[in-house]
Design a protein around this motif. Structure first.
Motif, PDB file in Angstrom:
ATOM      1  N   LEU A   1      15.363  41.481 -10.586  1.00 17.68           N
ATOM      2  CA  LEU A   1      16.465  41.619 -11.537  1.00 17.68           C
ATOM      3  C   LEU A   1      15.933  41.823 -12.955  1.00 17.68           C
ATOM      4  O   LEU A   1      16.409  42.695 -13.689  1.00 17.68           O
ATOM      5  CB  LEU A   1      17.374  40.395 -11.485  1.00 17.68           C
ATOM      6  CG  LEU A   1      18.519  40.352 -12.492  1.00 17.68           C
ATOM      7  CD1 LEU A   1      19.499  41.491 -12.249  1.00 17.68           C
ATOM      8  CD2 LEU A   1      19.222  39.009 -12.428  1.00 17.68           C
TER       9      LEU A   1
ATOM     10  N   LEU B   1      13.837  37.418  -6.244  1.00 16.87           N
ATOM     11  CA  LEU B   1      14.768  38.476  -6.645  1.00 16.87           C
ATOM     12  C   LEU B   1      15.093  38.397  -8.138  1.00 16.87           C
ATOM     13  O   LEU B   1      15.514  39.388  -8.730  1.00 16.87           O
ATOM     14  CB  LEU B   1      16.043  38.413  -5.810  1.00 16.87           C
ATOM     15  CG  LEU B   1      15.895  38.866  -4.354  1.00 16.87           C
ATOM     16  CD1 LEU B   1      17.188  38.622  -3.590  1.00 16.87           C
ATOM     17  CD2 LEU B   1      15.501  40.331  -4.285  1.00 16.87           C
ATOM     18  N   LEU B   2      14.891  37.232  -8.747  1.00 13.78           N
ATOM     19  CA  LEU B   2      15.084  37.139 -10.198  1.00 13.78           C
ATOM     20  C   LEU B   2      14.077  38.020 -10.943  1.00 13.78           C
ATOM     21  O   LEU B   2      14.401  38.601 -11.979  1.00 13.78           O
ATOM     22  CB  LEU B   2      14.970  35.689 -10.663  1.00 13.78           C
ATOM     23  CG  LEU B   2      16.171  34.816 -10.383  1.00 13.78           C
ATOM     24  CD1 LEU B   2      15.941  33.407 -10.873  1.00 13.78           C
ATOM     25  CD2 LEU B   2      17.425  35.387 -10.995  1.00 13.78           C
TER      26      LEU B   2
ATOM     27  N   THR C   1      21.289  43.041  -6.852  1.00 13.21           N
ATOM     28  CA  THR C   1      20.166  42.105  -6.796  1.00 13.21           C
ATOM     29  C   THR C   1      20.650  40.680  -7.011  1.00 13.21           C
ATOM     30  O   THR C   1      20.209  39.747  -6.322  1.00 13.21           O
ATOM     31  CB  THR C   1      19.107  42.471  -7.857  1.00 13.21           C
ATOM     32  OG1 THR C   1      18.716  43.831  -7.661  1.00 13.21           O
ATOM     33  CG2 THR C   1      17.895  41.580  -7.769  1.00 13.21           C
ATOM     34  N   MET C   2      21.565  40.486  -7.935  1.00 14.60           N
ATOM     35  CA  MET C   2      22.099  39.155  -8.203  1.00 14.60           C
ATOM     36  C   MET C   2      22.904  38.633  -7.006  1.00 14.60           C
ATOM     37  O   MET C   2      22.823  37.450  -6.666  1.00 14.60           O
ATOM     38  CB  MET C   2      22.966  39.186  -9.466  1.00 14.60           C
ATOM     39  CG  MET C   2      23.140  37.862 -10.085  1.00 14.60           C
ATOM     40  SD  MET C   2      21.539  37.240 -10.615  1.00 14.60           S
ATOM     41  CE  MET C   2      22.016  35.780 -11.421  1.00 14.60           C
TER      42      MET C   2
ATOM     43  N   VAL D   1      14.636  45.374 -13.301  1.00 15.83           N
ATOM     44  CA  VAL D   1      15.729  46.351 -13.396  1.00 15.83           C
ATOM     45  C   VAL D   1      16.340  46.318 -14.792  1.00 15.83           C
ATOM     46  O   VAL D   1      16.575  47.367 -15.414  1.00 15.83           O
ATOM     47  CB  VAL D   1      16.803  46.082 -12.316  1.00 15.83           C
ATOM     48  CG1 VAL D   1      18.061  46.895 -12.574  1.00 15.83           C
ATOM     49  CG2 VAL D   1      16.249  46.379 -10.928  1.00 15.83           C
ATOM     50  N   LEU D   2      16.578  45.133 -15.301  1.00 17.46           N
ATOM     51  CA  LEU D   2      17.178  45.020 -16.639  1.00 17.46           C
ATOM     52  C   LEU D   2      16.212  45.479 -17.730  1.00 17.46           C
ATOM     53  O   LEU D   2      16.632  46.098 -18.717  1.00 17.46           O
ATOM     54  CB  LEU D   2      17.645  43.585 -16.887  1.00 17.46           C
ATOM     55  CG  LEU D   2      18.796  43.113 -16.000  1.00 17.46           C
ATOM     56  CD1 LEU D   2      19.109  41.647 -16.247  1.00 17.46           C
ATOM     57  CD2 LEU D   2      20.034  43.970 -16.201  1.00 17.46           C
TER      58      LEU D   2
ATOM     59  N   ALA E   1      21.401  45.858 -10.682  1.00 18.55           N
ATOM     60  CA  ALA E   1      21.303  44.474 -11.162  1.00 18.55           C
ATOM     61  C   ALA E   1      22.361  43.602 -10.482  1.00 18.55           C
ATOM     62  O   ALA E   1      22.081  42.463 -10.086  1.00 18.55           O
ATOM     63  CB  ALA E   1      21.453  44.427 -12.675  1.00 18.55           C
ATOM     64  N   GLN E   2      23.562  44.130 -10.329  1.00 19.97           N
ATOM     65  CA  GLN E   2      24.622  43.381  -9.648  1.00 19.97           C
ATOM     66  C   GLN E   2      24.266  43.129  -8.183  1.00 19.97           C
ATOM     67  O   GLN E   2      24.429  42.019  -7.681  1.00 19.97           O
ATOM     68  CB  GLN E   2      25.947  44.135  -9.737  1.00 19.97           C
ATOM     69  CG  GLN E   2      26.527  44.182 -11.122  1.00 19.97           C
ATOM     70  CD  GLN E   2      27.726  45.118 -11.219  1.00 19.97           C
ATOM     71  OE1 GLN E   2      28.009  45.897 -10.318  1.00 19.97           O
ATOM     72  NE2 GLN E   2      28.430  45.039 -12.339  1.00 19.97           N
TER      73      GLN E   2
ATOM     74  N   THR F   1      21.093  51.291 -13.064  1.00 18.65           N
ATOM     75  CA  THR F   1      20.566  49.962 -13.389  1.00 18.65           C
ATOM     76  C   THR F   1      21.620  48.852 -13.355  1.00 18.65           C
ATOM     77  O   THR F   1      21.338  47.752 -12.861  1.00 18.65           O
ATOM     78  CB  THR F   1      19.866  49.964 -14.755  1.00 18.65           C
ATOM     79  OG1 THR F   1      20.751  50.490 -15.734  1.00 18.65           O
ATOM     80  CG2 THR F   1      18.589  50.773 -14.707  1.00 18.65           C
ATOM     81  N   GLN F   2      22.806  49.104 -13.872  1.00 17.36           N
ATOM     82  CA  GLN F   2      23.816  48.045 -13.899  1.00 17.36           C
ATOM     83  C   GLN F   2      24.215  47.634 -12.484  1.00 17.36           C
ATOM     84  O   GLN F   2      24.265  46.442 -12.152  1.00 17.36           O
ATOM     85  CB  GLN F   2      25.049  48.472 -14.683  1.00 17.36           C
ATOM     86  CG  GLN F   2      26.105  47.375 -14.724  1.00 17.36           C
ATOM     87  CD  GLN F   2      27.357  47.788 -15.451  1.00 17.36           C
ATOM     88  OE1 GLN F   2      27.481  48.921 -15.899  1.00 17.36           O
ATOM     89  NE2 GLN F   2      28.292  46.875 -15.573  1.00 17.36           N
TER      90      GLN F   2
ATOM     91  N   TYR G   1      20.431  37.501  -4.486  1.00 18.08           N
ATOM     92  CA  TYR G   1      19.842  36.233  -4.936  1.00 18.08           C
ATOM     93  C   TYR G   1      20.763  35.059  -4.615  1.00 18.08           C
ATOM     94  O   TYR G   1      20.340  34.048  -4.057  1.00 18.08           O
ATOM     95  CB  TYR G   1      19.563  36.311  -6.433  1.00 18.08           C
ATOM     96  CG  TYR G   1      19.189  35.005  -7.076  1.00 18.08           C
ATOM     97  CD1 TYR G   1      17.943  34.436  -6.863  1.00 18.08           C
ATOM     98  CD2 TYR G   1      20.084  34.337  -7.897  1.00 18.08           C
ATOM     99  CE1 TYR G   1      17.591  33.227  -7.450  1.00 18.08           C
ATOM    100  CE2 TYR G   1      19.748  33.135  -8.491  1.00 18.08           C
ATOM    101  CZ  TYR G   1      18.504  32.585  -8.263  1.00 18.08           C
ATOM    102  OH  TYR G   1      18.177  31.391  -8.839  1.00 18.08           O
TER     103      TYR G   1
END
Length: 168
Positions: A30, A26-27, A57-58, A33-34, A54-55, A50-51, A61
C-alpha cells in the motif's frame, strides 16, 4: 475433547497466524502504491490505477488479517461486565455470541460467493477509468471471510472445551 477437534483448532490457528502475518506486509505494498501515486502526480502524468489499487490492497489487508485479529483478541469487546465474569461464564457468553458471528459471516460468505461467481461469469469490471476485473478482489474477500468462519468455529470449540473443564 476429541483429538480431531484439538487438531482442527491448532491447524486453523496456525493457518490464520501465517496468513495474518503475511497480510501485514500488504501495508508496504500500500505504501509503495501511494508513493508511486505521489511521484506520478508530481513528475509525470497521474496514474489511473493507484487509487483503486490502494483500495484493493487495503481490503486485502483488512479481510485477510481479520481472522488473525480475532485470534489475537484485537476485536472490540464490551468490557463493562465481561472483565468481572468468571472464565466459565465468559465461555458461556462467548459460545452464544460466536454462534451469532458464525451465522453472520456465513450469510456474508454466501452473498460473497454468489457475487464472485457472477463476476467470473460476466467478467465484471469496475466502473472506473482503469476498469480492473472485480473477481480477484471478491475472491480475496470470500477467502478472508471463510478464514474468519474457521477461526470462529475454533473459538466455539475452545469455549465448549472450557465449559467441559478442559483446556485446548
Amino acid at each position: 475433547m476429541p483429538r480431531v477437534l484439538i487438531l482442527y483448532v491448532r491447524w486453523v490457528e496456525a493457518l490464520n497466524y501465517r496468513i495474518g502475518r503475511l497480510a501485514m506486509y500488504l501495508l508496504f505494498v500500500l505504501g509503495g502504491v501511494l508513493l508511486w501515486s505521489i511521484i506520478a502526480k508530481a513528475f509525470f502524468r497521474p496514474s489511473l490505477w493507484t487509487q483503486e489499487m490502494a483500495q484493493f490492497t487495503m481490503v486485502g489487508y483488512f479481510v485477510l488479517g481479520g481472522a488473525y485479529a480475532l485470534q489475537l483478541g484485537a476485536n472490540v469487546r464490551m468490557d463493562l461486565l465481561y472483565s468481572r465474569w468468571s472464565l466459565r461464564r465468559r465461555a458461556m457468553v462467548d459460545a452464544v455470541t460466536v454462534l451469532a458471528m458464525i451465522f453472520f459471516l456465513s450469510v456474508v460468505l454466501y452473498g460473497g460467493i454468489d457475487s464472485t461467481l457472477y463476476a467470473l461469469e460476466i467478467g465484471e469490471r469496475s466502473r472506473t477509468v482503469w476498469r480492473p476485473y472485480m473477481a480477484p478482489i471478491k475472491i480475496i474477500i470470500c477467502t478472508g471471510v471463510f478464514l474468519m468462519i474457521l477461526q470462529s468455529v475454533a473459538f466455539l470449540i475452545r469455549d465448549i472445551a472450557l465449559l467441559r473443564g478442559e483446556k485446548i
